[in-house]
Enzyme design. Sequence first.
Site, PDB file in Angstrom:
ATOM      1  N   TRP A 399       0.814  -1.239   0.000  1.00  0.00           N
ATOM      2  CA  TRP A 399       0.000   0.000   0.000  1.00  0.00           C
ATOM      3  C   TRP A 399       0.841   1.280   0.000  1.00  0.00           C
ATOM      4  O   TRP A 399       0.396   2.313   0.472  1.00  0.00           O
ATOM      5  CB  TRP A 399      -0.970   0.008   1.201  1.00  0.00           C
ATOM      6  N   HIS A 400       2.038   1.209  -0.580  1.00  0.00           N
ATOM      7  CA  HIS A 400       2.900   2.392  -0.631  1.00  0.00           C
ATOM      8  C   HIS A 400       2.946   2.993  -2.037  1.00  0.00           C
ATOM      9  O   HIS A 400       3.953   3.562  -2.435  1.00  0.00           O
ATOM     10  CB  HIS A 400       4.327   2.049  -0.165  1.00  0.00           C
ATOM     11  N   TYR A 401       1.871   2.847  -2.789  1.00  0.00           N
ATOM     12  CA  TYR A 401       1.862   3.378  -4.164  1.00  0.00           C
ATOM     13  C   TYR A 401       2.034   4.900  -4.144  1.00  0.00           C
ATOM     14  O   TYR A 401       1.625   5.579  -3.201  1.00  0.00           O
ATOM     15  CB  TYR A 401       0.573   2.963  -4.899  1.00  0.00           C
TER      16      TYR A 401
END
Length: 462
Positions: A399-401
Amino acid sequence: MSQDGFLSTLNDVDTFDSPAQAFMSEDGVPNARGRVLGGSSAINAGFYSRADPAFFQQSGVEWDLDIVNQAYEWVEEAIVFRPELRNWQSAVRDGLLEAGVEPYTGFSLEHVVGTKIGGSTFDGSGRRHSAADLLNYANEANIQVAVYASVERILLASTSQYSRSRLSAIGVVYRDKKGRYHHAMVREKGEVMLSAGAIGSPQLLLISGIGPRSYLSSLGIPVSYHLPYVGQYLYDNPRNGISIVPPMPLENSLIQVVGITEAGTYLEAASTVIPFVSPARAVFIRTPSTSPLYLTVATLMEKIVGPLSTGSLRLASTDVRVNPIVRFNYFSSPVDVERCVNGTRKIGDVLRSRSMEDFMFREWFGARNFRYVGPALPVDLSDFTQMADFCRRTVSTIWHYHGGCVMGKVVDRDYHLIGVGALRVVDGSTLTVSPGTNPQATLMMLGRYLGLKIIRERKKSH
């Protein structure tokens, strides 16, 4: 708002109202966005760690490192806590050290090579704190917050010939929960600050007519300003790892320990308690519905730095509530594959450490084995082809886009949108590299940093 609610928040999603908004990339990897005051800091795993020094050198901004430190400290005083390690996190810390991820640096918010305990936005009683808490710093007379309000588009107007750009932002249109439309307009010398994240910010710009001319025209969106790279250079750091069911119950723990290697990879761990539902046709087990069986699943994962693989985003609809179509092209860069192989090999080293023996099951004749949930690592960790195949086959997101409005192509060094006045994008969409092991510390710092810079500029111009 509690540590124990992390998984259910990510799983209990609906189309328009849930705090987590699910989306699936074209790569086939499920993902999530925060649709709540505080954004994704209100739904994440709470890990807090500052950016690596290289981030400040390479991000294209001339950082004032004194203000950077002040801004980090401002965030940390309000919402960052020292976590208490229990069984799984302690074992992973010891396993990382045995696997050579050294030295042990103890509790630290700094990015340092080795194994450390990072900060957490969950306090001692497991309650979540988020970017929304930082609004408590505000002077109440200077702020109005609208909740259940989704911004539909940015309002633009042509400006006088004297200003830097022919077009300026003058406000936004937003919709309330009942579907009614409202305007929020900027005051004299005011600006629109867009902080909708790596998915939301490029999406809003495109819907507002800022983006590649031919693409917008093909969708029937009136072109306000031709800016070719809106929605391009979108990145997501792949996550790979293994999960096991341990022979004893474990506590719920989100990320608290991190192993920072010099091989382009970070190792983290979590343990979650999940209800086990018996299969529908299980004739021999009658589970009383009132007391489900709970299983602990312990996970060891790695994420790579960068990444270098890049994707893009396009609109699925001109309705801002509908997720855009996103593709990240995981592992299209061979460097990313190599880093993932390094990281998954390191997971293999941790699993072989003495610290992990307690988490194995004793089989017949004294053998000990892990019980895996999902794929195990390849048996031969030295076989690059098999390891690379594991990386591609088991890819998920951490979830580090980021990216989509990257610096130098969509915004300038002060985060102004190139070619449009009174409009800045201030969030992870401007980044080409994910900062440190986990980005939330640096994104919150960025908001404060830019606020301090704006206040200083205003004082100078008075």
